[in-house]
Motif scaffolding. Structure first.
Motif, PDB file in Angstrom:
ATOM      1  N   GLU A  14       1.274  -0.898   0.186  1.00  0.00           N
ATOM      2  CA  GLU A  14       0.517  -0.318   0.498  1.00  0.00           C
ATOM      3  C   GLU A  14       0.718   1.205  -0.110  1.00  0.00           C
ATOM      4  OE1 GLU A  14      -3.659   1.821   2.532  1.00  0.00           O
ATOM      5  OE2 GLU A  14      -3.431  -0.350   2.565  1.00  0.00           O
ATOM      6  N   ILE A 218      -7.445   7.595  -1.519  1.00  0.00           N
ATOM      7  CA  ILE A 218      -8.494   6.948  -0.840  1.00  0.00           C
ATOM      8  C   ILE A 218      -7.721   7.653   0.740  1.00  0.00           C
ATOM      9  CG2 ILE A 218      -9.200   4.777   0.382  1.00  0.00           C
ATOM     10  CD1 ILE A 218      -8.761   4.416  -2.706  1.00  0.00           C
ATOM     11  N   ARG A 219      -9.586   8.497   0.689  1.00  0.00           N
ATOM     12  CA  ARG A 219      -9.377   9.106   1.772  1.00  0.00           C
ATOM     13  C   ARG A 219     -10.026   8.511   3.447  1.00  0.00           C
ATOM     14  NH1 ARG A 219      -8.305  13.827  -1.939  1.00  0.00           N
ATOM     15  NH2 ARG A 219      -5.765  14.279  -1.777  1.00  0.00           N
ATOM     16  N   SER A 220     -11.110   7.960   2.992  1.00  0.00           N
ATOM     17  CA  SER A 220     -11.818   7.288   4.231  1.00  0.00           C
ATOM     18  C   SER A 220     -12.053   5.668   4.141  1.00  0.00           C
ATOM     19  CB  SER A 220     -12.990   8.110   3.322  1.00  0.00           C
ATOM     20  OG  SER A 220     -13.519   7.598   2.553  1.00  0.00           O
ATOM     21  N   PRO A 221     -13.226   5.302   5.324  1.00  0.00           N
ATOM     22  CA  PRO A 221     -12.752   3.995   5.239  1.00  0.00           C
ATOM     23  C   PRO A 221     -14.341   3.551   4.308  1.00  0.00           C
ATOM     24  CG  PRO A 221     -12.700   4.935   7.017  1.00  0.00           C
ATOM     25  CD  PRO A 221     -12.264   6.088   6.013  1.00  0.00           C
ATOM     26  N   HIS A 222     -14.733   4.190   3.706  1.00  0.00           N
ATOM     27  CA  HIS A 222     -16.133   3.876   3.022  1.00  0.00           C
ATOM     28  C   HIS A 222     -14.878   3.663   0.936  1.00  0.00           C
ATOM     29  CE1 HIS A 222     -19.102   4.245   0.096  1.00  0.00           C
ATOM     30  NE2 HIS A 222     -18.486   4.967  -0.828  1.00  0.00           N
ATOM     31  N   ARG A 224     -11.559   3.264   0.824  1.00  0.00           N
ATOM     32  CA  ARG A 224     -11.329   1.948   1.040  1.00  0.00           C
ATOM     33  C   ARG A 224     -11.528   0.741   0.851  1.00  0.00           C
ATOM     34  NH1 ARG A 224      -6.352   1.178   3.059  1.00  0.00           N
ATOM     35  NH2 ARG A 224      -5.830  -1.111   3.859  1.00  0.00           N
ATOM     36  N   LYS A 225     -13.295   0.542   1.789  1.00  0.00           N
ATOM     37  CA  LYS A 225     -14.108  -0.929   1.383  1.00  0.00           C
ATOM     38  C   LYS A 225     -14.515  -0.346  -0.110  1.00  0.00           C
ATOM     39  CE  LYS A 225     -17.841  -2.929   2.372  1.00  0.00           C
ATOM     40  NZ  LYS A 225     -19.354  -2.400   3.125  1.00  0.00           N
ATOM     41  N   ALA A 236      -3.084   5.539  -1.510  1.00  0.00           N
ATOM     42  CA  ALA A 236      -3.800   6.422   0.658  1.00  0.00           C
ATOM     43  C   ALA A 236      -3.206   7.571   1.011  1.00  0.00           C
ATOM     44  CB  ALA A 236      -4.795   5.391   1.231  1.00  0.00           C
ATOM     45  N   GLU A 239      -7.414   8.801   7.183  1.00  0.00           N
ATOM     46  CA  GLU A 239      -8.573   7.752   7.654  1.00  0.00           C
ATOM     47  C   GLU A 239      -8.451   7.010   6.545  1.00  0.00           C
ATOM     48  OE1 GLU A 239     -11.881   9.612   7.998  1.00  0.00           O
ATOM     49  OE2 GLU A 239     -11.139  10.776  10.418  1.00  0.00           O
ATOM     50  N   GLY A 240      -7.598   7.049   5.283  1.00  0.00           N
ATOM     51  CA  GLY A 240      -8.424   6.039   4.294  1.00  0.00           C
ATOM     52  C   GLY A 240      -7.173   5.137   3.996  1.00  0.00           C
ATOM     53  N   ALA A 242      -4.819   1.845   6.152  1.00  0.00           N
ATOM     54  CA  ALA A 242      -5.384   0.577   7.079  1.00  0.00           C
ATOM     55  C   ALA A 242      -4.923   0.934   8.719  1.00  0.00           C
ATOM     56  CB  ALA A 242      -4.158  -0.889   6.673  1.00  0.00           C
TER      57      ALA A 242
END
Length: 242
Positions: A14, A218-222, A224-225, A236, A239-240, A242
């Motif tokens: 990552e 990738i800046r958020s858990p959403h 990232r998913k 990322a 908050e994106g 891991a």
């Protein structure tokens, strides 16, 4: 396009977008690089050229957002850029050569060469290539500009090369990765596509051919998913991560 496969390390990591930056740690700084290395993250970084033709690790064309100084990166020499403070910290813009010396192969690098329509990207590619000539660590070069891939294929065919794409960010290369002939011109080993534009039919076909797909930012858990469901490696931040 080339039938060669990208190296396994490319999708085994990552990548911290502009290094692991945050409060008191500016993006694309040596401190951000050290933070990413400590966290066992690869590093994505950006290249702008100084007035004296030195590749600098810096994202923006203008200096104001990151240094509070007026003017363009390309209007200052490398020494002048190194004298500027980043975001009021003790960090400063650095040459790609110094950045490589610090990373020293400890984690892989994604080196994005910034470009604009009409920009002399061949000159930039040549200087970046010269700096990378003796670097032994894993790295890839990438750009929104398909001309970069064409230059690298011709002059540095051993370099891992990527084409960056977006259908959302209008910055001179909006949907350029989809233009007729763009993939053939860039001949990329991988794509790095805006997460806002995924999934899509073209990247699904790309992955079906077992070609690596990376995504940013990738800046958020959403996000990232979503990325984990559709891509092979993440670029990322915040908050994106891991």
């Amino acid at each position: 396009m080339s039938a060669r496969r990208a190296p396994e390390w490319l999708t085994a990591w990552e990548y911290a977008h502009r290094g692991l930056h945050g409060d008191g740690v500016p993006e694309n700084s040596l401190a951000a690089a050290e933070g990413a290395i400590a966290a066992r993250l690869g590093i994505e970084c950006d290249i702008q050229m100084s007035a004296d033709n030195v590749p600098m690790v810096f994202h923006d064309w203008a200096l104001d957002r990151l240094t509070g100084t007026d003017g363009m990166v390309a209007s200052r020499t490398a020494v002048e850029l190194e004298a500027l403070a980043l975001l009021g910290t003790n960090q400063h813009p650095v040459r790609l050569a110094q950045f490589l010396e610090l990373v020293a192969g400890r984690v892989p690098l994604l080196i994005e060469i910034k470009s604009l329509p009409g920009f002399n990207i061949a000159n930039c590619c040549a200087e970046v290539s010269r700096v990378l000539a003796n670097y032994a660590g894993p790295f890839a070069v990438m750009s929104f500009d398909p001309r970069m891939g064409a230059w690298v294929r011709k002059h540095e065919p051993a370099f891992v090369r990527g084409l960056v794409g977006t259908d959302t960010l209008d910055h001179g290369f909006l949907s350029a990765w989809r233009a007729p002939g763009a993939l053939e011109q860039a001949d990329p080993d991988f794509l790095a596509i805006d997460i806002r534009d995924l999934p899509n039919a073209l990247t699904d076909l790309w992955r079906a051919d077992r070609r690596p797909l990376l995504s940013w930012t990738i800046r958020s858990p959403h996000l990232r998913k979503r990325a984990l469901a559709h891509v092979d490696a993440l670029i990322a931040e915040g908050e994106g991560l891991a």
